[in-house]
Design a protein around this motif. Structure first.
Motif, PDB file in Angstrom:
ATOM      1  N   MET A   1       0.846  -1.196   0.000  1.00 28.63           N
ATOM      2  CA  MET A   1       0.000   0.000   0.000  1.00 28.63           C
ATOM      3  C   MET A   1       0.878   1.241   0.000  1.00 28.63           C
ATOM      4  SD  MET A   1      -2.955   1.074   2.737  1.00 28.63           S
ATOM      5  CE  MET A   1      -3.886   2.579   2.518  1.00 28.63           C
ATOM      6  N   ILE A   2       0.554   2.226  -0.825  1.00 28.56           N
ATOM      7  CA  ILE A   2       1.374   3.424  -0.927  1.00 28.56           C
ATOM      8  C   ILE A   2       1.184   4.301   0.312  1.00 28.56           C
ATOM      9  CG2 ILE A   2      -0.422   4.702  -2.185  1.00 28.56           C
ATOM     10  CD1 ILE A   2       1.841   6.094  -3.718  1.00 28.56           C
ATOM     11  N   ASN A   3       2.292   4.832   0.801  1.00 27.53           N
ATOM     12  CA  ASN A   3       2.274   5.774   1.917  1.00 27.53           C
ATOM     13  C   ASN A   3       2.258   7.178   1.322  1.00 27.53           C
ATOM     14  OD1 ASN A   3       2.931   7.469   4.112  1.00 27.53           O
ATOM     15  ND2 ASN A   3       4.020   5.797   5.128  1.00 27.53           N
ATOM     16  N   LEU A   4       1.347   8.030   1.759  1.00 24.12           N
ATOM     17  CA  LEU A   4       1.167   9.338   1.145  1.00 24.12           C
ATOM     18  C   LEU A   4       2.186  10.368   1.626  1.00 24.12           C
ATOM     19  CD1 LEU A   4      -2.724   9.570   1.080  1.00 24.12           C
ATOM     20  CD2 LEU A   4      -1.160   8.715  -0.657  1.00 24.12           C
ATOM     21  N   GLU A   5       3.036  10.028   2.566  1.00 23.08           N
ATOM     22  CA  GLU A   5       4.111  10.911   2.985  1.00 23.08           C
ATOM     23  C   GLU A   5       5.364  10.622   2.160  1.00 23.08           C
ATOM     24  OE1 GLU A   5       4.829  10.519   7.128  1.00 23.08           O
ATOM     25  OE2 GLU A   5       2.886  11.358   7.724  1.00 23.08           O
ATOM     26  N   ASN A   6       6.204  11.651   1.992  1.00 25.20           N
ATOM     27  CA  ASN A   6       7.466  11.428   1.297  1.00 25.20           C
ATOM     28  C   ASN A   6       8.324  10.445   2.084  1.00 25.20           C
ATOM     29  OD1 ASN A   6       6.643  13.309  -0.545  1.00 25.20           O
ATOM     30  ND2 ASN A   6       8.060  14.908   0.106  1.00 25.20           N
ATOM     31  N   PRO A   7       8.883   9.425   1.431  1.00 22.64           N
ATOM     32  CA  PRO A   7       9.745   8.479   2.146  1.00 22.64           C
ATOM     33  C   PRO A   7      10.881   9.194   2.859  1.00 22.64           C
ATOM     34  CG  PRO A   7       9.243   7.689  -0.069  1.00 22.64           C
ATOM     35  CD  PRO A   7       8.733   9.084   0.004  1.00 22.64           C
ATOM     36  N   LYS A   8      11.179   8.767   4.044  1.00 17.53           N
ATOM     37  CA  LYS A   8      12.186   9.424   4.868  1.00 17.53           C
ATOM     38  C   LYS A   8      13.541   9.475   4.169  1.00 17.53           C
ATOM     39  CE  LYS A   8      11.949   8.660   9.227  1.00 17.53           C
ATOM     40  NZ  LYS A   8      12.035   8.028  10.579  1.00 17.53           N
ATOM     41  N   LYS A   9      13.878   8.412   3.431  1.00 18.66           N
ATOM     42  CA  LYS A   9      15.211   8.363   2.811  1.00 18.66           C
ATOM     43  C   LYS A   9      15.381   9.383   1.693  1.00 18.66           C
ATOM     44  CE  LYS A   9      14.359   4.670  -0.612  1.00 18.66           C
ATOM     45  NZ  LYS A   9      14.865   3.376  -1.112  1.00 18.66           N
ATOM     46  N   PHE A  10      14.264   9.957   1.202  1.00 13.56           N
ATOM     47  CA  PHE A  10      14.349  10.955   0.126  1.00 13.56           C
ATOM     48  C   PHE A  10      14.277  12.385   0.651  1.00 13.56           C
ATOM     49  CE2 PHE A  10      12.173   7.638  -2.776  1.00 13.56           C
ATOM     50  CZ  PHE A  10      13.386   7.014  -2.996  1.00 13.56           C
ATOM     51  N   ARG A  11      14.030  12.570   1.923  1.00 21.29           N
ATOM     52  CA  ARG A  11      13.793  13.925   2.431  1.00 21.29           C
ATOM     53  C   ARG A  11      15.014  14.818   2.287  1.00 21.29           C
ATOM     54  NH1 ARG A  11      10.236  12.099   7.746  1.00 21.29           N
ATOM     55  NH2 ARG A  11       8.505  11.226   6.513  1.00 21.29           N
ATOM     56  N   GLY A  12      16.212  14.263   2.459  1.00 19.48           N
ATOM     57  CA  GLY A  12      17.419  15.049   2.264  1.00 19.48           C
ATOM     58  C   GLY A  12      17.568  15.496   0.822  1.00 19.48           C
ATOM     59  N   LEU A  13      17.280  14.595  -0.105  1.00 21.33           N
ATOM     60  CA  LEU A  13      17.360  14.898  -1.534  1.00 21.33           C
ATOM     61  C   LEU A  13      16.352  15.976  -1.916  1.00 21.33           C
ATOM     62  CD1 LEU A  13      18.658  13.978  -4.256  1.00 21.33           C
ATOM     63  CD2 LEU A  13      16.736  12.408  -4.497  1.00 21.33           C
ATOM     64  N   VAL A  14      15.137  15.853  -1.408  1.00 21.04           N
ATOM     65  CA  VAL A  14      14.091  16.832  -1.696  1.00 21.04           C
ATOM     66  C   VAL A  14      14.467  18.196  -1.123  1.00 21.04           C
ATOM     67  CG1 VAL A  14      11.697  17.459  -1.184  1.00 21.04           C
ATOM     68  CG2 VAL A  14      12.247  15.137  -1.903  1.00 21.04           C
ATOM     69  N   HIS A  15      15.037  18.199   0.081  1.00 19.57           N
ATOM     70  CA  HIS A  15      15.468  19.453   0.699  1.00 19.57           C
ATOM     71  C   HIS A  15      16.568  20.110  -0.124  1.00 19.57           C
ATOM     72  CE1 HIS A  15      16.466  22.376   3.796  1.00 19.57           C
ATOM     73  NE2 HIS A  15      17.725  21.974   3.732  1.00 19.57           N
ATOM     74  N   GLN A  16      17.525  19.321  -0.599  1.00 25.22           N
ATOM     75  CA  GLN A  16      18.602  19.868  -1.428  1.00 25.22           C
ATOM     76  C   GLN A  16      18.050  20.463  -2.715  1.00 25.22           C
ATOM     77  OE1 GLN A  16      20.969  16.227  -1.556  1.00 25.22           O
ATOM     78  NE2 GLN A  16      22.623  17.252  -0.459  1.00 25.22           N
ATOM     79  N   ALA A  17      17.076  19.776  -3.321  1.00 22.95           N
ATOM     80  CA  ALA A  17      16.474  20.279  -4.555  1.00 22.95           C
ATOM     81  C   ALA A  17      15.771  21.608  -4.306  1.00 22.95           C
ATOM     82  CB  ALA A  17      15.494  19.253  -5.113  1.00 22.95           C
ATOM     83  N   ARG A  18      15.075  21.741  -3.159  1.00 22.29           N
ATOM     84  CA  ARG A  18      14.424  23.012  -2.838  1.00 22.29           C
ATOM     85  C   ARG A  18      15.453  24.127  -2.642  1.00 22.29           C
ATOM     86  NH1 ARG A  18       9.638  25.601  -0.971  1.00 22.29           N
ATOM     87  NH2 ARG A  18       8.613  23.941  -2.158  1.00 22.29           N
ATOM     88  N   GLN A  19      16.582  23.804  -2.035  1.00 25.34           N
ATOM     89  CA  GLN A  19      17.627  24.813  -1.844  1.00 25.34           C
ATOM     90  C   GLN A  19      18.182  25.280  -3.187  1.00 25.34           C
ATOM     91  OE1 GLN A  19      18.500  26.206   1.227  1.00 25.34           O
ATOM     92  NE2 GLN A  19      16.641  25.048   1.740  1.00 25.34           N
ATOM     93  N   VAL A  20      18.359  24.351  -4.114  1.00 24.92           N
ATOM     94  CA  VAL A  20      18.816  24.711  -5.463  1.00 24.92           C
ATOM     95  C   VAL A  20      17.788  25.606  -6.138  1.00 24.92           C
ATOM     96  CG1 VAL A  20      19.246  23.800  -7.778  1.00 24.92           C
ATOM     97  CG2 VAL A  20      20.274  22.686  -5.793  1.00 24.92           C
ATOM     98  N   ALA A  21      16.519  25.227  -6.050  1.00 28.73           N
ATOM     99  CA  ALA A  21      15.449  26.000  -6.675  1.00 28.73           C
ATOM    100  C   ALA A  21      15.405  27.425  -6.145  1.00 28.73           C
ATOM    101  CB  ALA A  21      14.107  25.302  -6.442  1.00 28.73           C
ATOM    102  N   GLU A  22      15.559  27.549  -4.832  1.00 23.26           N
ATOM    103  CA  GLU A  22      15.420  28.854  -4.185  1.00 23.26           C
ATOM    104  C   GLU A  22      16.661  29.719  -4.319  1.00 23.26           C
ATOM    105  OE1 GLU A  22      13.629  30.604   0.029  1.00 23.26           O
ATOM    106  OE2 GLU A  22      14.158  28.477  -0.155  1.00 23.26           O
TER     107      GLU A  22
END
Length: 403
Positions: free
Chosen positions: A1-22
């Motif tokens: 079953m899919i979990n609707l929260e971002n997987p914990k192991k990707f949170r660092g990657l997602v944060h880095q991408a937001r920093q690049v975007a901003e």
């Protein structure tokens, strides 16, 4: 079953991408919107960093990584892999700028195509190159089966002849994934994809297009005149299987359509976030504990847009998650692309309208985001094509039965 929260192991990657975007994309976004065809030199160092991020993972890339229908782990429990990490990080990058995201070296749609169908030897040769995707021709747009470019076998080589237009990163990329027919008498079953490296004799970039949006990304027209490439540059099975038809080549879209949907999610979120900030500064603040019917008109419209965005986001995550878990996702990929493309167009234009002159002027990036969003409902298959694919899957009809 899919979990609707971002997987914990990707949170660092997602944060880095937001920093690049901003901190990287947003400050130069308007500069390269005004200077179409100028190469964003700020991205060179960033691309090297992202290559390192990709190399340091077990497959979950920072951009268009090793996307595949991952059957290797099928039946071993829920997998959150490359497809999901790619859409999550790319949505954040496109929150910053869609055109700059498309201009990142070695993170293009051609790279996603290579990653989806290349064998190990091909991926070793081309996985580190910047690859563009060449499908559209002057005689057709949405109907990919109408390819007229040919690739005729000659010994250990293929000879390619034809013209491709609207090739994203066509001038800047190291190579181009070209769709061509090996035998036009056999129809769509004979359409294959080939990797043509930049500088190959017979390949020529004849012009760069001027566009409505994504101006930071170069869009080229390319001709192929007796262009010879090694037979080993053909992606996928060289045999023409009439029964399988177009399915082999179309498999690429099952991976790249969620990627484009993620881009749409990113730019739509940027518009929503900025509109919410501006409305709040004008003392119009969202109150989610109040019924919709008692809300101000602008608040109510913002809620509707947020609901559309959330629906598109969840469809996109589902399509990517299915690919990571070895589940056929053709219908779901088209559903995500159709919903996200349409929602992004409606949301970005709606936010411009809601804010009046402030949304329409260049004082804000809102008008740029509205222009950038349009292409996301067109390339990788238009809205109408996606709806047609979904209808075929739901009704169990072939392309010949339902056109």
């Amino acid at each position: 079953m899919i979990n609707l929260e971002n997987p914990k192991k990707f949170r660092g990657l997602v944060h880095q991408a937001r920093q690049v975007a901003e901190n990287v994309f947003r400050p130069v976004s308007r500069k390269y919107d005004r200077s179409e065809h100028a190469y964003p030199v700020e991205l060179d160092m960033l691309a090297a960093i992202m290559d390192g991020m990709n190399d340091g993972t077990t497959g979950e890339g920072a951009g268009a990584g090793k996307l595949k229908q991952d059957n290797k782990h099928k039946g071993e429990g829920v997998q959150n892999g490359t497809n999901l990490s790619t859409v999550l990080s790319l949505a954040e990058l496109c929150w910053g700028d869609v055109g700059l995201s498309l201009t990142l070296p070695r993170q293009g749609l051609g790279n996603a195509a290579i990653a989806a169908v290349a064998d190990d030897e091909q991926f070793k040769r081309f996985g580190g190159k910047w690859a563009a995707m060449a499908i559209t021709e002057p005689g057709f747009g949405s109907d990919s089966a109408a390819v007229r470019t040919t690739a005729i076998k000659d010994g250990d080589e293929y000879i390619i002849n034809g013209e491709k237009i609207y090739v994203t990163s066509g001038e800047r990329a190291d190579c181009v994934v070209v769709w061509a027919s090996v035998d036009r008498s056999l129809g769509r079953a004979a359409i294959k994809s080939f990797i043509v490296e930049k500088g190959t004799p017979g390949m020529e970039v004849v012009r760069l297009e001027k566009k409505l949006g994504i101006k930071a990304s170069d869009t080229a027209a390319i001709t192929f005149t007796d262009c010879r490439i090694p037979a080993s540059n053909l992606l996928g099975d060289p045999e023409v299987n009439v029964e399988k038809g177009f399915a082999g080549v179309m498999q690429t879209f099952d991976n790249t359509r969620p990627v484009v949907a993620a881009m749409a999610i990113g730019v739509a979120k940027a518009s929503l976030d900025r509109t919410r900030e501006i409305l709040k500064s004008l003392k119009i603040d969202a109150a989610y504990n109040r019924p919709l019917k008692t809300s101000a008109q602008l608040e109510a419209q913002l809620y509707r847009y947020e609901a559309e965005w959330e629906a598109a986001r969840l469809l996109t995550l589902r399509a990517a998650w299915m690919a990571d878990n070895g589940q056929p996702n053709s219908m779901e990929a088209s559903m995500a692309k159709a919903k996200a493309g349409r929602a992004a167009n409606a949301i970005t234009l709606g936010c411009v309208e809601m804010l009046g002159s402030l949304g329409y002027s260049e004082d804000e990036l809102l008008e740029k985001w509205a222009r950038d969003s349009k292409i996301l409902d067109i390339f990788e298959g238009t809205q109408q094509i996606q709806q047609l694919i979904v209808a075929r899957r739901l009704l169990g009809k072939s392309s010949a039965q339902l056109k």
